[in-house]
Design an enzyme around this catalytic site. Structure first.
Site, PDB file in Angstrom:
ATOM      1  N   GLY A 283     101.794 129.383  96.892  1.00 32.02           N
ATOM      2  CA  GLY A 283     102.710 129.675  97.957  1.00 32.02           C
ATOM      3  C   GLY A 283     102.884 131.051  98.520  1.00 32.02           C
ATOM      4  O   GLY A 283     103.190 131.240  99.526  1.00 32.02           O
TER       5      GLY A 283
ATOM      6  N   LEU B 136     105.307 128.973  94.391  1.00 29.01           N
ATOM      7  CA  LEU B 136     106.515 128.163  94.108  1.00 29.01           C
ATOM      8  C   LEU B 136     106.892 128.451  92.868  1.00 29.01           C
ATOM      9  O   LEU B 136     106.155 128.340  91.826  1.00 29.01           O
ATOM     10  CB  LEU B 136     106.000 126.778  94.297  1.00 29.01           C
ATOM     11  CG  LEU B 136     105.779 126.282  95.857  1.00 29.01           C
ATOM     12  CD1 LEU B 136     105.717 124.998  96.268  1.00 29.01           C
ATOM     13  CD2 LEU B 136     106.738 127.192  96.609  1.00 29.01           C
TER      14      LEU B 136
ATOM     15  N   ASN C 175      95.554 127.511  94.913  1.00 29.75           N
ATOM     16  CA  ASN C 175      94.977 126.989  93.686  1.00 29.75           C
ATOM     17  C   ASN C 175      95.853 125.874  92.965  1.00 29.75           C
ATOM     18  O   ASN C 175      95.786 125.658  91.848  1.00 29.75           O
ATOM     19  CB  ASN C 175      94.918 127.947  92.708  1.00 29.75           C
ATOM     20  CG  ASN C 175      96.076 128.660  92.235  1.00 29.75           C
ATOM     21  OD1 ASN C 175      97.178 128.747  93.152  1.00 29.75           O
ATOM     22  ND2 ASN C 175      96.565 129.081  91.091  1.00 29.75           N
ATOM     23  N   GLU C 176      96.574 124.913  93.983  1.00 27.89           N
ATOM     24  CA  GLU C 176      97.279 123.843  93.379  1.00 27.89           C
ATOM     25  C   GLU C 176      96.472 122.964  92.602  1.00 27.89           C
ATOM     26  O   GLU C 176      97.141 122.451  91.691  1.00 27.89           O
ATOM     27  CB  GLU C 176      98.016 123.228  94.580  1.00 27.89           C
ATOM     28  CG  GLU C 176      99.160 124.016  95.315  1.00 27.89           C
ATOM     29  CD  GLU C 176      98.747 125.010  96.198  1.00 27.89           C
ATOM     30  OE1 GLU C 176      99.462 125.634  96.706  1.00 27.89           O
ATOM     31  OE2 GLU C 176      97.543 125.225  96.411  1.00 27.89           O
TER      32      GLU C 176
END
Length: 286
Positions: free
Chosen positions: A138, A93, A161-162
């Site tokens: 994403g 993203l 890996n957010e």
């Protein structure tokens, strides 16, 4: 000049007995400039082309949605999802969409991402992700939505890996992860924000094959897709839905709640501060 594209498509979910209305606003050149769509004999290649890292901006997400709609309209049976940018599949993203956004654009951004996931994860078309570079966050989600994942060996990594950005992956990211690599691997990887090398990803089932170079990976991806296409389409699709139906239904029934949760979370001071620090670090690298 901006044009409004509105279409209603069956979500290819006979078990859910539902449909999705997709409202897309894109520049008339968006489809051709952001996504290279090449229809071949019996299948298509969908190649993301948003240098340098195929970040998933609102326009990129909508261009991918429109590409899938175009293939469905042309009765395409299957496709390979890949990148036209060397060394990167998709960096995920676009953080700039979430940093100091207007509420209207932020809502459209997240709603468009929901739509893309529903289209891709619930597609009747057979699909293979040809992962020819890094695929964090994403980018990993897009790859997991496909029926098979072929990754080029090298220094590239893949994973959700957010948490390392102070962001929590939404429930439908989690559901896709669990359906792909299992509960325990997902629980650990989501908490740690783990990124896996190709061999590590192969070991846990995040990818299905690892090939030494792009040429070999392309050949295997084509062969893999043709294997899927040899199976009677409805039997193959309904079998896939036995695994994916619950996750798709969950988002369909909770889209507005998920949208509000995301907007409220993304606009908190803590998250905005973290995103700002991350963007500053990227600017320094450049």
């Amino acid at each position: 000049m901006m044009s409004l594209v509105t279409f209603t498509r069956n979500n290819a979910l006979p078990l859910l007995r539902t449909s999705i209305t997709v409202r897309i606003q894109l520049n008339s050149a968006s489809l051709s400039s952001l996504v290279r769509l090449e229809e071949k004999q019996g299948y298509a290649v969908v190649a993301m082309h948003k240098p340098p890292v195929n970040s998933l901006s609102l326009e990129m997400i909508q261009a991918l949605s429109e590409s899938l709609s175009e293939l469905e309209k042309n009765k395409c049976k299957g496709f390979i999802l890949t990148s036209a940018c060397p060394g990167i599949f998709s960096a995920g993203l676009d953080i700039r969409e979430m940093y100091q956004p207007t509420e209207e654009r932020l809502k459209e951004f997240w709603s468009s991402l929901q739509t893309l996931w529903l289209q891709l994860y619930g597609s009747k078309m057979a699909s293979v992700a040809l992962i020819n570079g890094h695929a964090p966050a994403g980018g990993c989600l897009l790859a997991m939505c496909c029926d098979s994942r072929i990754m080029v060996n090298g220094k590239s990594k893949i994973g959700l890996n957010e948490t390392k950005l102070g962001i929590v992956a939404p429930f439908w990211f989690k559901d896709t992860f669990v359906n792909t690599i299992g509960v325990r691997q997902s629980e650990r990887a989501l908490q740690l924000g783990s990124l896996f090398t190709p061999d590590e990803a192969l070991k846990i089932g995040l990818v299905d094959r690892v090939l030494p170079d792009p040429e070999a990976a392309t050949a295997v991806a084509e062969s893999e897709l043709k294997e899927f296409l040899q199976i009677p389409a409805m039997a193959r699709y309904l079998s896939k839905m036995r695994i994916r139906e619950a996750a798709l239904k969950d988002l369909l029934e909770n889209r507005e709640k998920d949208l509000n949760t995301f907007v409220n979370f993304a606009t908190t001071d803590a998250v905005q501060k973290g995103l700002g620090i991350y963007l500053q670090s990227l600017a320094k690298k450049n």
